[in-house]
Enzyme design. Structure first.
Site, mmCIF file in Angstrom:
data_model
loop_
_atom_site.group_PDB
_atom_site.id
_atom_site.type_symbol
_atom_site.label_atom_id
_atom_site.label_comp_id
_atom_site.label_asym_id
_atom_site.label_seq_id
_atom_site.Cartn_x
_atom_site.Cartn_y
_atom_site.Cartn_z
ATOM 1 C CD GLU A 1 65.930 47.526 46.467
ATOM 2 O OE1 GLU A 1 66.610 47.746 45.452
ATOM 3 O OE2 GLU A 1 66.029 46.484 47.122
ATOM 4 C CB SER B 1 66.182 35.034 55.598
ATOM 5 O OG SER B 1 66.137 36.225 54.886
ATOM 6 C CB ALA C 1 79.289 42.812 44.032
ATOM 7 N NE ARG D 1 68.912 39.446 58.479
ATOM 8 C CZ ARG D 1 68.624 38.842 57.337
ATOM 9 N NH1 ARG D 1 67.647 39.277 56.580
ATOM 10 N NH2 ARG D 1 69.308 37.782 56.960
ATOM 11 C CB CYS E 1 66.633 42.411 48.471
ATOM 12 S SG CYS E 1 66.923 40.834 49.269
#
Ligand code: NAD
Length: 481
Positions: A384, A444, A179, A281, A287
């Site tokens: 979101e 995760s 990015a 977090r 996401c």
């Protein structure tokens, strides 16, 4: 410019595998709004030069032994650990995440590299016979070929590692496009991979502030065989359309709108602790961040009081300070979006229960905020948030909780808190979501398949599934025994 102990010097040295251009663009520290580095602003010409390198290196890398690929990744794992503090500082500078979070990201990224170093040597072909015994079937796993890997700004090092490590393990070569807000750690990651012994062309890092031009040029080139993208659903749709024209393999890790369900039999302290993790977090810029807190009527008042107290006590400030809980958002657009969502919800009747203080400018600060009684039509329940704002909606039955959870085009992560194991299995099976955290706010794991259903994506990263994304299978047919 802020002086980096390491980073800008490394970037200026431009080793093999990096591209230089006459024009550059600046990267900013979101906590000071000051520039910290300038990097090459590559266009289609440089991007195609990177693909030249990937295509030239592809046959040799595809022919490398599994052990050679694993050794490169093991050395990269060691290098990431040896440089972990400097990488963490660079992440804190370019993303604005706290130094504690940044250290966690370096360790998480290194873990993916180690996982795929270990996974690289496991065979993926098989040998069998057809049911009538006439055909001997051998399947051979081959690398898909040169890949375009596009990563987002919120977890730049870990997202690069989660794509590059399985690609390298599978024998693919790649162009990595980070990015534009956060290209620095990706450049260092690329440099460390080369130092770890990856031949030139196995990975080329292309920095640009013209992502659409660069990706369009690469996606139109017949030598490219795959695109793996992590970012917004909106951009994912554009890339899928372009990839469809050339029938490319695609992996899409897109946006989420995670529900966090708290049932009335939940352990209240655990629910609040895990809610803080799921919400905060990366400062909520994740996401898989909990986006909608759906709370049973019987426990809602106590949960709101406890979560509000913890949110209000957060220390928001310079991300490099060890005592800081939350750094800035990445840029002014992120701040404007969160503020718009809060104002919309309050305008429609939501109640602000708690709000933490934030520093004065400069810096892109967003106040951690708890909103209760959020009405069904508030935008915050449908978009979101990508910030430290928690929105509470109450429910009165399990069916209602499931219906509210699934009332979104997204399906990445979901969380549920209950003491009833039967209920946790029942509800988890009804949630339209790629991942479900049961009594935990963190899903995760390098050994698990990370990814979404519905418009949250296609494919998985992590675990054995993550390697499959970079392999294609050839079937050899010969007469049966
Ligand atoms: P983004 O979609 O704006 O950008 C992601 C990447 O795409 C960047 O590298 C950007 O330069 C590039 N890009 C932007 N426009 C493009 C275009 N027209 N053509 C080609 N490339 C383009 O997303 P972001 O703001 O960087 O990241 C936040 C988003 O990423 C959120 O929606 C978040 O949920 C998602 N995300 C998903 C996962 C996951 O694993 N599912 C992980 C992290 C972030």
């Amino acid at each position: 410019m802020t002086t980096l102990s390491w980073g800008t010097d490394a970037l200026a040295s431009v080793p093999d595998g990096f591209l230089t251009t006459e024009s550059t663009f600046e990267v900013f520290d979101p906590s000071t709004e000051q520039p910290i580095a300038a990097v090459a602003d590559c266009g289609p010409t440089e991007a195609l030069a990177a693909l030249d390198a990937a295509a030239a290196a592809a046959p040799t890398w595809a022919a490398s032994t599994l052990r050679e690929r694993a050794d490169v990744l093991h050395r990269l794992f060691d290098a990431l650990h040896a440089n972990s503090e400097r990488l963490a500082q660079l992440l804190t500078l370019e993303v604005g995440k706290t130094i504690r979070e940044a250290r966690g990201e370096v360790a998480y990224a290194a873990d993916y590299v180690r996982w795929y170093a270990e996974e690289a040597v496991r065979p993926h072909g098989r040998s069998t016979v057809s049911p009538d015994g006439r055909n001997h079937i051998v399947t051979v796993a081959e690398p898909v070929g040169p890949c375009l890997l596009i990563t987002p700004w919120n977890v730049p090092l870990a997202m690069a590692a989660r794509k590059v490590a399985p690609a390298v393990a599978a024998g693919c070569t790649a162009v990595l496009k980070p990015a534009e807000l956060t290209p620095l750690t990706s450049l260092v990651f690329g440099e460390l991979l080369l130092e770890a012994g990856a031949p030139p062309g196995v990975l080329t890092v292309v920095t640009t502030r013209r992502p659409a031009e660069v990706s369009s040029a690469l996606l139109a080139d017949p030598r490219l065989r795959k695109v793996s993208f992590t970012g917004s659903t909106e951009v994912g749709r554009l890339l899928l359309e372009q990839a469809g024209r050339r029938v490319l393999r695609t992996s899409m890790e897109l946006g989420g709108n995670a529900p966090f369900l708290v049932f009335d039999d939940a352990d209240l302290d655990l629910a609040i602790r895990e809610a803080m993790i799921a919400k905060l977090r990366l400062g909520g810029q994740s996401c898989v961040a909990a986006n909608r807190f759906l709370v049973a009527d019987g426990i809602a008042d106590a949960f709101v009081a406890g979560l509000g107290a913890q949110l209000a006590a957060l220390v928001v400030g310079p991300p490099g300070d060890e005592g800081t809980d939350l750094g800035p958002s990445v840029d002014h657009r992120a701040v404007a979006k969160v503020n718009r969502l809060v104002n919309d919800a309050v305008g429609k009747g939501a109640v602000v229960v708690a709000r933490a203080p934030i520093p004065d400018g400069p810096g892109h600060w967003v106040a951690p905020t708890l909103l209760d009684q959020v009405p069904a039509d508030a935008d915050i329940l449908h978009e979101e948030v990508f910030g430290p704002v928690a929105a509470i909606r109450r429910f009165s039955s399990e069916d209602e909780a499931v219906a509210l959870s699934n009332d979104t085009e997204h399906g990445l992560a979901a969380y549920l808190i209950t003491r009833d194991s039967e209920r946790s299995r029942r509800v988890a099976s009804r949630l339209q979501s790629g991942m479900v955290g049961i009594n935990r706010g963190l899903v995760s794991d390098v050994a698990a398949p990370f990814g979404g259903v519905k418009q949250s994506g296609i494919g998985r990263e992590g675990g054995p599934e993550g390697l499959q994304e970079y392999l294609q299978f050839k079937y050899l047919s010969s007469p049966g025994f």
